[in-house]
Scaffold this motif. Structure first.
Motif, PDB file in Angstrom:
ATOM      1  N   ILE A  26       0.833  -1.205   0.000  1.00 49.76           N
ATOM      2  CA  ILE A  26       0.000   0.000   0.000  1.00 49.76           C
ATOM      3  C   ILE A  26       0.868   1.254   0.000  1.00 49.76           C
ATOM      4  CG2 ILE A  26      -0.224   0.312   2.503  1.00 49.76           C
ATOM      5  CD1 ILE A  26      -3.051   0.611  -0.095  1.00 49.76           C
ATOM      6  N   LEU A  27       2.123   1.122   0.438  1.00 49.95           N
ATOM      7  CA  LEU A  27       3.056   2.260   0.468  1.00 49.95           C
ATOM      8  C   LEU A  27       3.329   2.803  -0.930  1.00 49.95           C
ATOM      9  CD1 LEU A  27       5.663   0.894   3.046  1.00 49.95           C
ATOM     10  CD2 LEU A  27       4.009   2.728   3.434  1.00 49.95           C
ATOM     11  N   TYR A  28       3.140   1.986  -1.951  1.00 48.57           N
ATOM     12  CA  TYR A  28       3.457   2.388  -3.312  1.00 48.57           C
ATOM     13  C   TYR A  28       2.256   2.984  -4.051  1.00 48.57           C
ATOM     14  CZ  TYR A  28       7.332  -0.677  -2.120  1.00 48.57           C
ATOM     15  OH  TYR A  28       8.386  -1.271  -1.476  1.00 48.57           O
ATOM     16  N   TYR A  29       1.122   3.075  -3.364  1.00 51.58           N
ATOM     17  CA  TYR A  29      -0.076   3.642  -3.974  1.00 51.58           C
ATOM     18  C   TYR A  29      -0.181   5.135  -3.682  1.00 51.58           C
ATOM     19  CZ  TYR A  29      -2.402  -0.711  -5.400  1.00 51.58           C
ATOM     20  OH  TYR A  29      -2.750  -1.880  -6.039  1.00 51.58           O
ATOM     21  N   SER A  30      -0.763   5.857  -4.612  1.00 53.54           N
ATOM     22  CA  SER A  30      -1.169   7.236  -4.350  1.00 53.54           C
ATOM     23  C   SER A  30      -2.635   7.199  -3.929  1.00 53.54           C
ATOM     24  CB  SER A  30      -1.009   8.104  -5.595  1.00 53.54           C
ATOM     25  OG  SER A  30      -1.936   7.707  -6.596  1.00 53.54           O
ATOM     26  N   GLU A  31      -3.119   8.291  -3.380  1.00 55.43           N
ATOM     27  CA  GLU A  31      -4.516   8.331  -2.954  1.00 55.43           C
ATOM     28  C   GLU A  31      -5.455   8.180  -4.153  1.00 55.43           C
ATOM     29  OE1 GLU A  31      -5.789  10.522   0.786  1.00 55.43           O
ATOM     30  OE2 GLU A  31      -6.424  11.894  -0.810  1.00 55.43           O
ATOM     31  N   THR A  32      -5.074   8.784  -5.273  1.00 55.67           N
ATOM     32  CA  THR A  32      -5.897   8.686  -6.484  1.00 55.67           C
ATOM     33  C   THR A  32      -5.944   7.257  -7.001  1.00 55.67           C
ATOM     34  OG1 THR A  32      -5.386  10.971  -7.120  1.00 55.67           O
ATOM     35  CG2 THR A  32      -6.146   9.483  -8.867  1.00 55.67           C
ATOM     36  N   SER A  41     -14.731   7.625  -4.581  1.00 59.15           N
ATOM     37  CA  SER A  41     -14.258   8.987  -4.790  1.00 59.15           C
ATOM     38  C   SER A  41     -12.998   9.280  -3.969  1.00 59.15           C
ATOM     39  CB  SER A  41     -15.345   9.996  -4.398  1.00 59.15           C
ATOM     40  OG  SER A  41     -15.549   9.970  -2.989  1.00 59.15           O
ATOM     41  N   ASN A  42     -12.224  10.250  -4.446  1.00 59.98           N
ATOM     42  CA  ASN A  42     -11.039  10.694  -3.714  1.00 59.98           C
ATOM     43  C   ASN A  42     -11.409  11.264  -2.359  1.00 59.98           C
ATOM     44  OD1 ASN A  42      -9.953  10.443  -6.475  1.00 59.98           O
ATOM     45  ND2 ASN A  42      -8.142  11.411  -5.605  1.00 59.98           N
ATOM     46  N   ALA A  43     -12.554  11.931  -2.313  1.00 60.56           N
ATOM     47  CA  ALA A  43     -13.014  12.530  -1.058  1.00 60.56           C
ATOM     48  C   ALA A  43     -13.264  11.451  -0.007  1.00 60.56           C
ATOM     49  CB  ALA A  43     -14.287  13.338  -1.303  1.00 60.56           C
ATOM     50  N   THR A  44     -13.835  10.336  -0.435  1.00 57.71           N
ATOM     51  CA  THR A  44     -14.092   9.223   0.491  1.00 57.71           C
ATOM     52  C   THR A  44     -12.782   8.683   1.060  1.00 57.71           C
ATOM     53  OG1 THR A  44     -16.113   8.587  -0.680  1.00 57.71           O
ATOM     54  CG2 THR A  44     -15.089   6.910   0.713  1.00 57.71           C
ATOM     55  N   VAL A  45     -11.795   8.543   0.186  1.00 59.90           N
ATOM     56  CA  VAL A  45     -10.484   8.051   0.614  1.00 59.90           C
ATOM     57  C   VAL A  45      -9.837   9.048   1.579  1.00 59.90           C
ATOM     58  CG1 VAL A  45      -8.167   7.390  -0.129  1.00 59.90           C
ATOM     59  CG2 VAL A  45     -10.153   6.707  -1.483  1.00 59.90           C
ATOM     60  N   SER A  46      -9.938  10.341   1.263  1.00 60.10           N
ATOM     61  CA  SER A  46      -9.332  11.378   2.099  1.00 60.10           C
ATOM     62  C   SER A  46      -9.933  11.400   3.503  1.00 60.10           C
ATOM     63  CB  SER A  46      -9.502  12.754   1.444  1.00 60.10           C
ATOM     64  OG  SER A  46      -8.787  12.815   0.226  1.00 60.10           O
ATOM     65  N   ARG A  47     -11.246  11.227   3.585  1.00 63.65           N
ATOM     66  CA  ARG A  47     -11.917  11.230   4.893  1.00 63.65           C
ATOM     67  C   ARG A  47     -11.556  10.003   5.722  1.00 63.65           C
ATOM     68  NH1 ARG A  47     -16.343  13.304   1.772  1.00 63.65           N
ATOM     69  NH2 ARG A  47     -17.181  11.188   1.537  1.00 63.65           N
ATOM     70  N   ASP A  55      -3.813  12.247  10.045  1.00 66.03           N
ATOM     71  CA  ASP A  55      -4.134  13.513   9.382  1.00 66.03           C
ATOM     72  C   ASP A  55      -4.422  13.320   7.902  1.00 66.03           C
ATOM     73  OD1 ASP A  55      -1.706  15.377  11.356  1.00 66.03           O
ATOM     74  OD2 ASP A  55      -3.825  14.922  11.723  1.00 66.03           O
ATOM     75  N   ASN A  56      -3.644  12.438   7.279  1.00 61.69           N
ATOM     76  CA  ASN A  56      -3.795  12.205   5.844  1.00 61.69           C
ATOM     77  C   ASN A  56      -3.102  10.899   5.472  1.00 61.69           C
ATOM     78  OD1 ASN A  56      -1.000  12.919   5.804  1.00 61.69           O
ATOM     79  ND2 ASN A  56      -1.621  15.069   5.681  1.00 61.69           N
ATOM     80  N   PHE A  57      -3.090  10.597   4.174  1.00 67.62           N
ATOM     81  CA  PHE A  57      -2.481   9.361   3.685  1.00 67.62           C
ATOM     82  C   PHE A  57      -0.977   9.356   3.960  1.00 67.62           C
ATOM     83  CE2 PHE A  57      -2.193   5.471   1.902  1.00 67.62           C
ATOM     84  CZ  PHE A  57      -2.050   5.321   0.532  1.00 67.62           C
ATOM     85  N   LYS A  58      -0.362  10.519   3.851  1.00 66.29           N
ATOM     86  CA  LYS A  58       1.082  10.621   4.064  1.00 66.29           C
ATOM     87  C   LYS A  58       1.453  10.231   5.488  1.00 66.29           C
ATOM     88  CE  LYS A  58       4.960  13.812   3.500  1.00 66.29           C
ATOM     89  NZ  LYS A  58       5.359  15.188   3.089  1.00 66.29           N
ATOM     90  N   SER A  59       0.684  10.719   6.464  1.00 69.91           N
ATOM     91  CA  SER A  59       0.984  10.396   7.868  1.00 69.91           C
ATOM     92  C   SER A  59       0.711   8.922   8.160  1.00 69.91           C
ATOM     93  CB  SER A  59       0.174  11.284   8.807  1.00 69.91           C
ATOM     94  OG  SER A  59      -1.217  11.066   8.659  1.00 69.91           O
ATOM     95  N   PHE A  60      -0.288   8.340   7.467  1.00 63.08           N
ATOM     96  CA  PHE A  60      -0.556   6.904   7.615  1.00 63.08           C
ATOM     97  C   PHE A  60       0.623   6.091   7.103  1.00 63.08           C
ATOM     98  CE2 PHE A  60      -2.840   2.985   7.784  1.00 63.08           C
ATOM     99  CZ  PHE A  60      -2.488   2.280   6.630  1.00 63.08           C
TER     100      PHE A  60
END
Length: 278
Positions: A26-32, A41-47, A55-60
């Motif tokens: 999963i480390l190699y995936y972008s949020e998109t 949706s991207n919004a669903t992933v972001s939430r 805080d976000n995907f980066k912190s995860f």
């Protein structure tokens, strides 16, 4: 990962399930890419990240990397155990993992960018190399080989205030080659920030597919050094460095051959005297 399933929506459960199945990949995936794969949706992933305490995907990703990180001695132990379990000779084990690492490294190369980087290093005023920790040997190899082609090479101090002594001399006509393994260190961060001020170009060789290098460097090349829990090999990085050297030699063919001929003449001229020199 531990999930509080009762607090997750249907789509969030799909995301959690996908993360569990993918593991460290999963480390190699972008949020998109994650959103597109799951057709949400991207919004669903972001939430989702805030829902599970980040805080976000980066912190995860940062937390996951820290959890997965294993000490060098354990990496070596894991490799040795694998050799024993599979009843392999050391060279057989190394050949097996090296083949996979080389194939993966080649799959990630953007050859158009690679050729542009070759040209850039061939025509620049000077090449500066930042090579911390285990990459120091590769920087010495690069300097030794590229100097034969008539290129001016300088190895940057690995750390400390001495870096600034070199930094003040770098011009926009120069190239800074950075080895960025495991993580971006403070010195690399400074070199990339200063590049924006002076406009020199940066070329980065890294074992990270997802990092700040991608956002700040000009030419980024990935090399596979093995999984997090494995003994980190330098064979694929060496292979890529040798490709840079050969590419520059080919680009500067006439100049390279002339310099090598001069080197050969000097060796012949002082062949008998050299053993006597102290």
């Amino acid at each position: 990962m531990e999930w509080d399933v009762k607090k997750l929506t249907a789509n969030q459960k799909r995301i959690a399930d996908f993360i569990e199945k993918m593991g460290k990949q999963i480390l190699y995936y972008s949020e998109t890419e994650l959103a597109e794969t799951l057709e949400i949706s991207n919004a669903t992933v972001s939430r989702f990240w805030k829902q599970i305490g980040y805080d976000n995907f980066k912190s995860f990703k940062a937390a996951l990397k820290e959890k997965e990180q294993i000490s060098p001695d354990n990496k070596l132990k894991n490799s040795l155990l694998q050799i024993q379990d599979q009843e392999l000779q050391i060279h057989e084990h190394l050949l097996s993992i090296t083949k996979s690492q080389l194939v993966n490294t080649l799959q990630e190369i953007d050859y158009e960018k690679f050729n542009k980087a070759i040209r850039l290093m061939s025509i620049c005023r000077k090449i500066y190399i930042h090579a911390p920790s285990s990459s120091e040997g590769l920087s010495i190899l690069m300097k030794h080989r590229l100097a034969r082609f008539g290129l001016e090479i300088e190895l940057l101090p690995k750390s400390g205030h001495e870096l600034f002594e070199s930094l003040m001399h770098i011009r926009k006509e120069d190239v800074v080659f950075i080895f960025g393994f495991v993580a971006m260190n403070r010195e690399a961060s400074v070199l990339l920030d200063y590049a924006k001020r002076v406009n020199y170009k940066t070329i980065i060789l890294t074992d990270l597919l997802i990092s700040d290098f991608q956002e700040n460097g000009d030419y980024i090349f990935y090399t596979n050094r093995g999984e997090l829990w494995e003994f980190h090999s330098m064979i694929a990085p060496t292979f890529l460095v040798e490709n840079f050297i050969l590419g520059i030699g080919q680009y500067l063919e006439k100049q390279s051959l002339e310099n090598l001929e001069k080197l050969s003449e000097l060796r012949k001229l002082y062949k008998e005297q050299l053993p006597k020199l102290k």
